[in-house]
Design an enzyme around this catalytic site. Structure first.
Site, PDB file in Angstrom:
ATOM      1  N   PRO A  96       0.782  -1.237   0.000  1.00  9.25           N
ATOM      2  CA  PRO A  96       0.000   0.000   0.000  1.00  9.25           C
ATOM      3  C   PRO A  96       0.815   1.290   0.000  1.00  9.25           C
ATOM      4  O   PRO A  96       0.245   2.356  -0.215  1.00  9.25           O
ATOM      5  CB  PRO A  96      -0.804  -0.098   1.293  1.00  9.25           C
ATOM      6  CG  PRO A  96      -0.054  -1.024   2.168  1.00  9.25           C
ATOM      7  CD  PRO A  96       0.721  -1.949   1.283  1.00  9.25           C
ATOM      8  N   ASP A  99       2.143   1.546 -12.020  1.00 11.91           N
ATOM      9  CA  ASP A  99       1.003   2.459 -12.080  1.00 11.91           C
ATOM     10  C   ASP A  99       1.072   3.481 -10.954  1.00 11.91           C
ATOM     11  O   ASP A  99       1.971   3.486 -10.134  1.00 11.91           O
ATOM     12  CB  ASP A  99      -0.339   1.718 -12.175  1.00 11.91           C
ATOM     13  CG  ASP A  99      -0.524   0.723 -11.066  1.00 11.91           C
ATOM     14  OD1 ASP A  99       0.056   0.949 -10.005  1.00 11.91           O
ATOM     15  OD2 ASP A  99      -1.252  -0.260 -11.270  1.00 11.91           O
ATOM     16  N   LYS A 155      -3.323   4.958 -14.644  1.00 12.55           N
ATOM     17  CA  LYS A 155      -4.634   5.234 -15.237  1.00 12.55           C
ATOM     18  C   LYS A 155      -5.322   6.299 -14.402  1.00 12.55           C
ATOM     19  O   LYS A 155      -5.924   6.033 -13.391  1.00 12.55           O
ATOM     20  CB  LYS A 155      -5.484   3.965 -15.284  1.00 12.55           C
ATOM     21  CG  LYS A 155      -4.890   2.922 -16.201  1.00 12.55           C
ATOM     22  CD  LYS A 155      -5.824   1.758 -16.390  1.00 12.55           C
ATOM     23  CE  LYS A 155      -5.902   0.887 -15.171  1.00 12.55           C
ATOM     24  NZ  LYS A 155      -4.681   0.196 -14.816  1.00 12.55           N
ATOM     25  N   GLY A 159       0.227  -1.351  -7.141  1.00  8.76           N
ATOM     26  CA  GLY A 159      -0.045  -1.021  -5.742  1.00  8.76           C
ATOM     27  C   GLY A 159      -0.790  -2.169  -5.077  1.00  8.76           C
ATOM     28  O   GLY A 159      -1.556  -2.886  -5.721  1.00  8.76           O
ATOM     29  N   THR A 175      -2.516  -5.988   0.451  1.00  9.39           N
ATOM     30  CA  THR A 175      -3.561  -5.178  -0.149  1.00  9.39           C
ATOM     31  C   THR A 175      -3.906  -3.997   0.766  1.00  9.39           C
ATOM     32  O   THR A 175      -3.654  -4.039   1.973  1.00  9.39           O
ATOM     33  CB  THR A 175      -4.796  -6.047  -0.440  1.00  9.39           C
ATOM     34  OG1 THR A 175      -5.711  -5.279  -1.221  1.00  9.39           O
ATOM     35  CG2 THR A 175      -5.482  -6.512   0.835  1.00  9.39           C
ATOM     36  N   MET A 191     -11.602   2.469  -3.877  1.00 14.47           N
ATOM     37  CA  MET A 191     -12.005   3.445  -4.896  1.00 14.47           C
ATOM     38  C   MET A 191     -13.350   4.085  -4.560  1.00 14.47           C
ATOM     39  O   MET A 191     -14.180   4.295  -5.439  1.00 14.47           O
ATOM     40  CB  MET A 191     -12.083   2.768  -6.279  1.00 14.47           C
ATOM     41  CG  MET A 191     -10.737   2.259  -6.755  1.00 14.47           C
ATOM     42  SD  MET A 191     -10.830   1.213  -8.218  1.00 14.47           S
ATOM     43  CE  MET A 191     -11.177  -0.392  -7.494  1.00 14.47           C
TER      44      MET A 191
HETATM   45  N1  SAH Z   1      -4.476  -3.652  -5.965  1.00 15.25           N
HETATM   46  C1  SAH Z   1      -4.668  -2.614  -4.974  1.00 15.25           C
HETATM   47  C2  SAH Z   1      -5.971  -1.857  -5.163  1.00 15.25           C
HETATM   48  C3  SAH Z   1      -6.057  -1.106  -6.446  1.00 15.25           C
HETATM   49  S1  SAH Z   1      -7.561  -0.210  -6.571  1.00 15.25           S
HETATM   50  C4  SAH Z   1      -4.614  -3.235  -3.582  1.00 15.25           C
HETATM   51  O1  SAH Z   1      -4.595  -4.458  -3.457  1.00 15.25           O
HETATM   52  O2  SAH Z   1      -4.546  -2.479  -2.608  1.00 15.25           O
HETATM   53  C5  SAH Z   1      -7.078   1.356  -5.973  1.00 15.25           C
HETATM   54  C6  SAH Z   1      -7.691   1.649  -4.624  1.00 15.25           C
HETATM   55  O3  SAH Z   1      -6.977   0.994  -3.587  1.00 15.25           O
HETATM   56  C7  SAH Z   1      -7.666   3.087  -4.221  1.00 15.25           C
HETATM   57  O4  SAH Z   1      -8.715   3.800  -4.840  1.00 15.25           O
HETATM   58  C8  SAH Z   1      -7.860   2.992  -2.733  1.00 15.25           C
HETATM   59  O5  SAH Z   1      -9.202   2.742  -2.408  1.00 15.25           O
HETATM   60  C9  SAH Z   1      -7.079   1.733  -2.402  1.00 15.25           C
HETATM   61  N2  SAH Z   1      -5.732   2.055  -1.928  1.00 15.25           N
HETATM   62  C10 SAH Z   1      -4.575   1.642  -2.458  1.00 15.25           C
HETATM   63  N3  SAH Z   1      -3.524   2.075  -1.734  1.00 15.25           N
HETATM   64  C11 SAH Z   1      -4.034   2.794  -0.721  1.00 15.25           C
HETATM   65  C12 SAH Z   1      -3.478   3.498   0.378  1.00 15.25           C
HETATM   66  N4  SAH Z   1      -2.158   3.561   0.565  1.00 15.25           N
HETATM   67  N5  SAH Z   1      -4.314   4.109   1.242  1.00 15.25           N
HETATM   68  C13 SAH Z   1      -5.635   4.047   1.067  1.00 15.25           C
HETATM   69  N6  SAH Z   1      -6.221   3.399   0.055  1.00 15.25           N
HETATM   70  C14 SAH Z   1      -5.437   2.768  -0.834  1.00 15.25           C
END
Ligand code: SAH
Length: 479
Positions: free
Chosen positions: A227, A250, A272, A303, A333, A385
């Site tokens: 994250p 990304d 994106k 991410g 995640t 999201m």
């Molecule tokens: N594959 C990623 C998610 C991608 S969708 C995962 O497993 O985390 C993108 C969304 O992930 C963002 O809109 C947000 O809701 C969340 N997200 C990702 N990193 C974050 C962070 N550091 N803090 C808060 N929300 C995060």
């Protein structure tokens, strides 16, 4: 970066050491190890320096420093116990463009000397920019443990074959792959086991075999970067990050994580943004295929976890269809990372026996989710999201029977130094978020587990909040 780390060849070069005490002797010793021709100037010599003079290993002018001592000098160390003398040495050296180090006086230094791990020809140098020499030594201690003594011999073997390999394998990518196989494989193991002759023979053999080998196909590593906090990477992720030839990342991958990829690997941004699709998904898929076909090891860095709202599945479907080898590395995640760093357990025997991850991404201005399912009791809802759709989501949940006072939290820039957590209820969260200047990425957590944060919050009360609010720590998500 306050200093440029460089390694300087001083063999046979005249270096001046001002001072004759123990510190001067230690610095002189280092200069001698690097092959420098050391000239000392001091009115009196301690036993260390005297011994070096007696052995004829250094020159010595008996007296106080004066400007002509600098003539023909490539590098100066001012190690006298008189600050004024040191300052004068520094000023004169600097005005002549001769790099100068003043012992224990970083402000006067043109260069500083790092803590080193010497496995020549392998050298590791650690600096804290003068902030904490003790910390530098602690780090060096760890490196000592990490870098096997045999690395020096391994590097020497590589040095011995370098030219030959360069001549035989013209393509730089192929050559790098060859070396990686050698240095991370059985040949290196032979060196570690003290079988240097076997290693040399195997290397010759490997070179012959590789010579006619056809261009290898590349590979794609689909890696979850977690994250935001780089500490959240897996060992496997880090290893692949450091060996991949090219990086396709990304927007959610934080700068600090990206900085851990190989320095010379080109980075391609496939972010994106909502409005401006930098690279549509089809071209990302095609790009991965093309790069791998060129024989490259491609790091597809995402991410969080690549298989959770990450389109990782779509990307490797294309790769699988094209017969391109790939591996998938899970990441932490956002739900797991944000929950931990916000002090909100996603399940808890007294609160929630299940937890659902949903996307709050709007399609045509509406959010279509299974509201009946989401409003079931004793479960935690995590919404990815969901920032833009937050008001609609909360309204729908209440309309479908969720109590308005159900606790809800929004985690902004989770796990990073700039993390913020807003807690409220389903009824009030949209309003409190609207009043704050909130930046994506954000994650929403709904359920009575949110209340546990009052007791379990640790990150923001501890180191996190005290850390600077430096924008370099932000994840640049333009949403
Ligand atoms: N594959 C990623 C998610 C991608 S969708 C995962 O497993 O985390 C993108 C969304 O992930 C963002 O809109 C947000 O809701 C969340 N997200 C990702 N990193 C974050 C962070 N550091 N803090 C808060 N929300 C995060």
């Amino acid at each position: 970066m306050d200093y440029l780390p460089i390694f300087i060849d001083l063999r046979g070069r005249r270096c001046l050491v001002v001072g004759g005490g123990e510190v001067a002797a230690r610095k002189t010793d280092l200069l001698l190890q690097a092959g420098a021709a050391v000239q000392a100037v001091a009115p009196a010599l301690g036993p260390g320096m005297q011994a070096l003079v007696d052995d004829g290993r250094i020159g010595h002018r008996d007296g106080r420093f004066h400007e002509p001592d600098l003539d023909g000098t490539q590098l100066v160390i001012a190690a006298s116990d008189d600050r004024a003398v040191n300052a004068r040495v520094a000023e004169l050296a600097d005005s002549r463009g001769v790099p100068v180090n003043v012992v224990d006086d970083p402000a006067l230094c043109r260069f500083i000397m790092p803590a080193i791990v010497d496995r020549s020809p392998v050298l590791a140098a650690v600096s804290t920019g003068g902030a904490s020499p003790v910390l530098a030594r602690l780090i060096r201690g760890r490196l000592e443990a990490l870098i096997p003594a045999a690395f020096g011999r391994l590097a020497a073997l590589a040095g011995e074959f370098r030219e030959q390999v360069r001549r035989r394998i013209a393509d730089p990518t192929q050559r790098r792959m060859f070396w990686e196989r050698v240095l991370a494989g059985p040949i290196a193991e032979m060196i570690y086991a003290g079988r240097d002759a076997d290693a040399r023979q195997s290397l010759t053999q490997a070179l012959d075999d590789n010579h006619d080998a056809r261009v290898a196909t590349g590979e794609v590593y689909l890696v979850g970067a977690g994250p935001g906090d780089p500490d959240m990477l897996t060992f496997r992720a880090l290893r692949l990050m450091q060996q991949a030839d090219v990086v396709v990342h990304d927007r959610l991958v934080s700068r600090r994580v990206l900085d851990l990829t190989r320095r010379d690997a080109p980075r391609i941004y496939a972010g994106k943004k909502r409005a401006d699709h930098a690279l549509p998904q089809e071209s990302i898929n095609a790009l991965l295929v093309r790069l791998a076909r060129e024989g490259k090891r491609v790091l597809r860095l995402k991410g969080g976890d690549p298989f959770i709202f990450g389109r990782g599945g779509e990307e490797i479907e294309t790769l699988a269809g094209e017969g391109i080898p790939f591996q998938v590395v899970p990441g932490i995640t956002a739900a797991a990372g944000c929950a931990a760093y916000a002090g909100i357990p996603l399940t808890h025997r007294d609160h929630a026996q299940s937890c659902v991850f949903v996307t709050g991404h709007l399609k045509d201005g509406t959010v279509t989710l299974d509201w009946e399912h989401l409003t079931q009791p004793r479960q935690t809802i995590v919404i990815y999201m969901g920032l833009v759709g937050l008001p609609i989501i909360c309204r729908e949940l209440i309309d479908h029977g969720m109590a308005g006072d159900t606790p809800a939290a929004l985690v902004e820039q989770g796990t990073t130094e700039v993390q913020r957590v807003f807690t409220a209820t389903v009824a009030t969260l949209p309003e409190s978020v609207a009043q704050a200047d909130v930046h994506a990425p954000t994650l929403i957590i709904i359920g009575s587990v949110v209340r546990l944060r009052e007791k379990l919050d640790w990150f923001e009360t501890a180191a996190g909040r005290q850390a600077s609010l430096d924008p370099q720590f932000r994840i640049d998500d333009p949403k």
